[in-house]
Design an enzyme around this catalytic site. Structure first.
Site, PDB file in Angstrom:
ATOM      1  N   SER A  90      -3.428 -58.023 -22.587  1.00  0.00           N
ATOM      2  CA  SER A  90      -4.865 -58.198 -22.855  1.00  0.00           C
ATOM      3  C   SER A  90      -5.722 -58.438 -21.623  1.00  0.00           C
ATOM      4  O   SER A  90      -6.955 -58.472 -21.755  1.00  0.00           O
ATOM      5  CB  SER A  90      -5.080 -59.351 -23.830  1.00  0.00           C
ATOM      6  OG  SER A  90      -4.680 -58.964 -25.109  1.00  0.00           O
ATOM      7  N   PHE A 148       3.598 -56.450 -35.928  1.00  0.00           N
ATOM      8  CA  PHE A 148       4.638 -57.202 -35.207  1.00  0.00           C
ATOM      9  C   PHE A 148       5.063 -58.463 -35.947  1.00  0.00           C
ATOM     10  O   PHE A 148       5.511 -59.438 -35.331  1.00  0.00           O
ATOM     11  CB  PHE A 148       4.150 -57.531 -33.788  1.00  0.00           C
ATOM     12  CG  PHE A 148       3.805 -56.303 -32.989  1.00  0.00           C
ATOM     13  CD1 PHE A 148       4.704 -55.249 -32.890  1.00  0.00           C
ATOM     14  CD2 PHE A 148       2.573 -56.177 -32.356  1.00  0.00           C
ATOM     15  CE1 PHE A 148       4.392 -54.090 -32.178  1.00  0.00           C
ATOM     16  CE2 PHE A 148       2.261 -55.038 -31.642  1.00  0.00           C
ATOM     17  CZ  PHE A 148       3.160 -53.986 -31.551  1.00  0.00           C
ATOM     18  N   TYR A 187      -9.979 -63.891 -32.636  1.00  0.00           N
ATOM     19  CA  TYR A 187      -9.418 -62.961 -31.652  1.00  0.00           C
ATOM     20  C   TYR A 187      -8.731 -61.794 -32.353  1.00  0.00           C
ATOM     21  O   TYR A 187      -7.885 -62.003 -33.219  1.00  0.00           O
ATOM     22  CB  TYR A 187      -8.410 -63.711 -30.781  1.00  0.00           C
ATOM     23  CG  TYR A 187      -7.933 -62.923 -29.582  1.00  0.00           C
ATOM     24  CD1 TYR A 187      -8.612 -62.982 -28.373  1.00  0.00           C
ATOM     25  CD2 TYR A 187      -6.803 -62.126 -29.660  1.00  0.00           C
ATOM     26  CE1 TYR A 187      -8.184 -62.265 -27.274  1.00  0.00           C
ATOM     27  CE2 TYR A 187      -6.363 -61.404 -28.565  1.00  0.00           C
ATOM     28  CZ  TYR A 187      -7.060 -61.482 -27.372  1.00  0.00           C
ATOM     29  OH  TYR A 187      -6.623 -60.764 -26.283  1.00  0.00           O
ATOM     30  N   ASN A 189      -7.259 -57.638 -31.572  1.00  0.00           N
ATOM     31  CA  ASN A 189      -7.118 -56.429 -30.751  1.00  0.00           C
ATOM     32  C   ASN A 189      -8.010 -55.295 -31.254  1.00  0.00           C
ATOM     33  O   ASN A 189      -8.433 -54.435 -30.487  1.00  0.00           O
ATOM     34  CB  ASN A 189      -5.651 -55.973 -30.757  1.00  0.00           C
ATOM     35  CG  ASN A 189      -4.779 -56.893 -29.933  1.00  0.00           C
ATOM     36  OD1 ASN A 189      -5.009 -57.076 -28.740  1.00  0.00           O
ATOM     37  ND2 ASN A 189      -3.781 -57.506 -30.558  1.00  0.00           N
ATOM     38  N   THR A 329      -5.688 -63.784 -20.274  1.00  0.00           N
ATOM     39  CA  THR A 329      -4.243 -63.886 -20.471  1.00  0.00           C
ATOM     40  C   THR A 329      -3.773 -62.574 -21.070  1.00  0.00           C
ATOM     41  O   THR A 329      -4.586 -61.789 -21.568  1.00  0.00           O
ATOM     42  CB  THR A 329      -3.932 -65.026 -21.451  1.00  0.00           C
ATOM     43  OG1 THR A 329      -4.800 -64.875 -22.589  1.00  0.00           O
ATOM     44  CG2 THR A 329      -4.163 -66.380 -20.814  1.00  0.00           C
ATOM     45  N   GLY A 330      -2.481 -62.359 -21.042  1.00  0.00           N
ATOM     46  CA  GLY A 330      -1.957 -61.139 -21.644  1.00  0.00           C
ATOM     47  C   GLY A 330      -0.560 -61.333 -22.200  1.00  0.00           C
ATOM     48  O   GLY A 330       0.247 -62.079 -21.621  1.00  0.00           O
TER      49      GLY A 330
HETATM   50  C1  REX Z   1       1.372 -58.504 -29.823  1.00  0.00           C
HETATM   51  C2  REX Z   1       2.671 -59.114 -30.232  1.00  0.00           C
HETATM   52  C3  REX Z   1       0.642 -59.386 -28.868  1.00  0.00           C
HETATM   53  C4  REX Z   1       3.651 -59.235 -29.117  1.00  0.00           C
HETATM   54  C5  REX Z   1      -0.805 -58.970 -28.616  1.00  0.00           C
HETATM   55  N1  REX Z   1      -1.114 -58.650 -27.356  1.00  0.00           N
HETATM   56  O1  REX Z   1      -1.643 -58.961 -29.501  1.00  0.00           O
HETATM   57  C6  REX Z   1      -2.427 -58.445 -26.862  1.00  0.00           C
HETATM   58  C7  REX Z   1      -2.649 -59.600 -25.917  1.00  0.00           C
HETATM   59  C8  REX Z   1      -2.536 -57.095 -26.207  1.00  0.00           C
HETATM   60  O2  REX Z   1      -2.279 -59.576 -24.782  1.00  0.00           O
HETATM   61  N2  REX Z   1      -3.082 -60.737 -26.509  1.00  0.00           N
HETATM   62  C9  REX Z   1      -2.858 -62.032 -25.961  1.00  0.00           C
HETATM   63  C10 REX Z   1       5.019 -59.847 -29.442  1.00  0.00           C
HETATM   64  C11 REX Z   1      -2.773 -63.045 -27.082  1.00  0.00           C
HETATM   65  C12 REX Z   1      -3.906 -62.547 -25.038  1.00  0.00           C
HETATM   66  O3  REX Z   1      -5.075 -62.211 -25.134  1.00  0.00           O
HETATM   67  O4  REX Z   1      -3.530 -63.357 -24.202  1.00  0.00           O
HETATM   68  N3  REX Z   1       5.015 -60.812 -30.486  1.00  0.00           N
HETATM   69  C13 REX Z   1       5.507 -60.480 -28.132  1.00  0.00           C
HETATM   70  C14 REX Z   1       5.542 -60.578 -31.689  1.00  0.00           C
HETATM   71  C15 REX Z   1       5.505 -61.756 -32.648  1.00  0.00           C
HETATM   72  O5  REX Z   1       6.044 -59.529 -31.974  1.00  0.00           O
HETATM   73  N4  REX Z   1       6.174 -61.487 -33.873  1.00  0.00           N
HETATM   74  O6  REX Z   1       5.437 -61.713 -28.001  1.00  0.00           O
HETATM   75  O7  REX Z   1       5.836 -59.697 -27.230  1.00  0.00           O
END
Ligand code: REX
Length: 404
Positions: A90, A148, A187, A189, A329-330
């Site tokens: 992200s 997910f 929040y 996506n 964050t990402g």
């Molecule tokens: C998807 C799940 C995470 C990943 C997600 N990522 O929405 C976006 C992002 C692009 O970066 N958001 C974060 C998976 C929150 C941000 O803004 O910091 N989790 C994993 C699962 C959970 O599959 N069941 O942790 O890799």
């Protein structure tokens, strides 16, 4: 400016510092010096909690610190280093916001207009504005919640898929919205997938070209790319390792994937030097006119104690020493990232741990913000030690140069 280089190798960790021979600029001198020992300690804790490796880069005035621990590739047993590329998740939202805000500055998009006036297919509610999307206040459901729910099966089902923006938006609008437009921070996506579609529809130019021509090229970000839907990373990179929901099972190598499920919400690849340069340039006004930058940095608290806030595609974090830093964050399968800078851009920090689906690691990694910006010193008895620690127990700070 004379620069001295210091390199210290601890058990499984490397610290490299390029330190200005004279103290850093005025604004950074008001901050405590970064604490390298605290960064190392955080990295070791992240590894104890399951991360194969971690990296941190701090750029402060004329000094830089590159700190890394553990492995970039567990099969090949390659050591992590702080220059490696990775999937930033992200943090991509800040790049997308810059593109969008440049279009605002050019008079091609109005922040407070209905998003529907710019989209090929209308969202279910005309009241959703462009600003609502950028600030996560549209109420649109986050389709990744369903995608997910089961971590590895969900990931495997999309890792080689190529989605259109509309397919992802339709997954969202099949659900009820979280809230009325503008009513709450929620929040999602979906907001940044809609923004990618909006930019491409308004300009007729792919996001990849916008990122390159408006940001990567002008800032000389040679380690930053948007290669969707190619599944590979090029150059020197860290492999990513996804933790399974059954945590007794081994980590899954999740490096190669299209990231089509995220696109303009999360598919940029970069490294720590480039992310630091990007956020520093952004807040210094090198990418946007003052009016648009001010909008982007006008953050609103999103948690109870007000330490976390969100502007437009930009997070604010208020740290224990009173400083507020800006960045994002990402989380993308196999990678957790923090990339933040001070309001004047004079100190920036990027940290990455090459695992995910492990909230403990993510929370621990957040500790590098305190270490980098507040110099949070570890208590004496609590100092980082390693079996072959070569006497490295204090912070390396600008003006205090040690060689190993
Ligand atoms: C998807 C799940 C995470 C990943 C997600 N990522 O929405 C976006 C992002 C692009 O970066 N958001 C974060 C998976 C929150 C941000 O803004 O910091 N989790 C994993 C699962 C959970 O599959 N069941 O942790 O890799």
């Amino acid at each position: 400016m004379r620069i001295k280089y210091v390199s210290v190798v601890l058990a499984g960790s490397t610290v490299m510092a390029a330190l200005a021979a004279s103290p850093a600029g005025a604004a950074t001198s008001t901050l405590p010096h970064p604490s390298v020992t605290s960064v190392l300690k955080v990295q070791q804790q992240a590894m104890a909690a399951g991360a194969p490796g971690a990296l941190t880069r701090i750029d402060s005035g004329n000094s830089s610190y590159r700190i890394s621990s553990g492995q970039a590739d567990t099969a090949a047993r390659t050591a992590m280093d702080a220059d490696r590329r990775f999937r930033v998740g992200s943090v991509s939202k800040s790049f997308t916001t810059v593109v969008l805000m440049q279009l605002v500055a050019e008079g091609r998009v109005d922040l407070d207009a209905s998003a529907n006036s710019y989209l090929p297919k209308a969202l279910p509610d005309d009241r959703i504005t462009v600003r609502h999307l950028l600030s996560h206040r549209s109420g649109l459901w986050d389709y990744t919640n369903d995608m997910f729910y089961y971590t590895v099966p969900g990931f495997e089902s999309v890792r080689n898929k190529v989605f259109t923006y509309q397919e992802l938006i339709d997954l969202s609008t099949a659900h009820k919205v979280n809230n009325e437009p503008g009513a709450a921070y929620s929040y999602s996506n979906t907001n940044f997938v809609v923004l990618g579609q909006l930019v491409e529809h308004v300009t007729g130019v792919p996001m990849a070209t916008h990122y390159q021509q408006r940001i990567f090229g002008p800032l000389g970000l040679r380690n930053t790319s948007y290669v969707h839907p190619s599944t590979t990373l090029s150059g020197s990179y860290a492999r990513g390792y996804l933790r399974q929901d059954d945590t007794t099972l081994p980590l899954v190598d999740s490096t190669e994937q299209t990231v089509s499920w995220a696109q303009s919400a999360g598919a940029v690849i970069s490294n720590s030097a480039d992310l630091n340069r990007f956020f520093s340039a952004l807040v210094s006004g090198k990418l946007l006119p003052q009016a648009q930058l001010r909008e982007m940095m006008s953050t609103v608290p999103v948690n109870a104690d007000g330490t976390q806030s969100y502007g437009l595609g930009l997070r604010g974090r208020k740290l224990s020493c009173g400083v507020t830093v800006y960045g994002h964050t990402g989380t993308v399968q196999g990678y957790y990232t923090y990339a933040f800078t001070t309001a004047d851009g004079k100190r920036s920090m990027t940290s990455m741990a090459n695992t995910s689906n492990n909230g403990t690691v993510n929370t621990i990694l957040g500790g590098t913000l305190e270490a980098a910006f507040c110099g949070t010193a570890v208590a004496k008895a609590d100092k980082f030690t390693a079996p072959d620690d070569e006497g490295f127990t204090e912070d390396i700070a600008p003006g205090v140069v040690r060689s190993s």
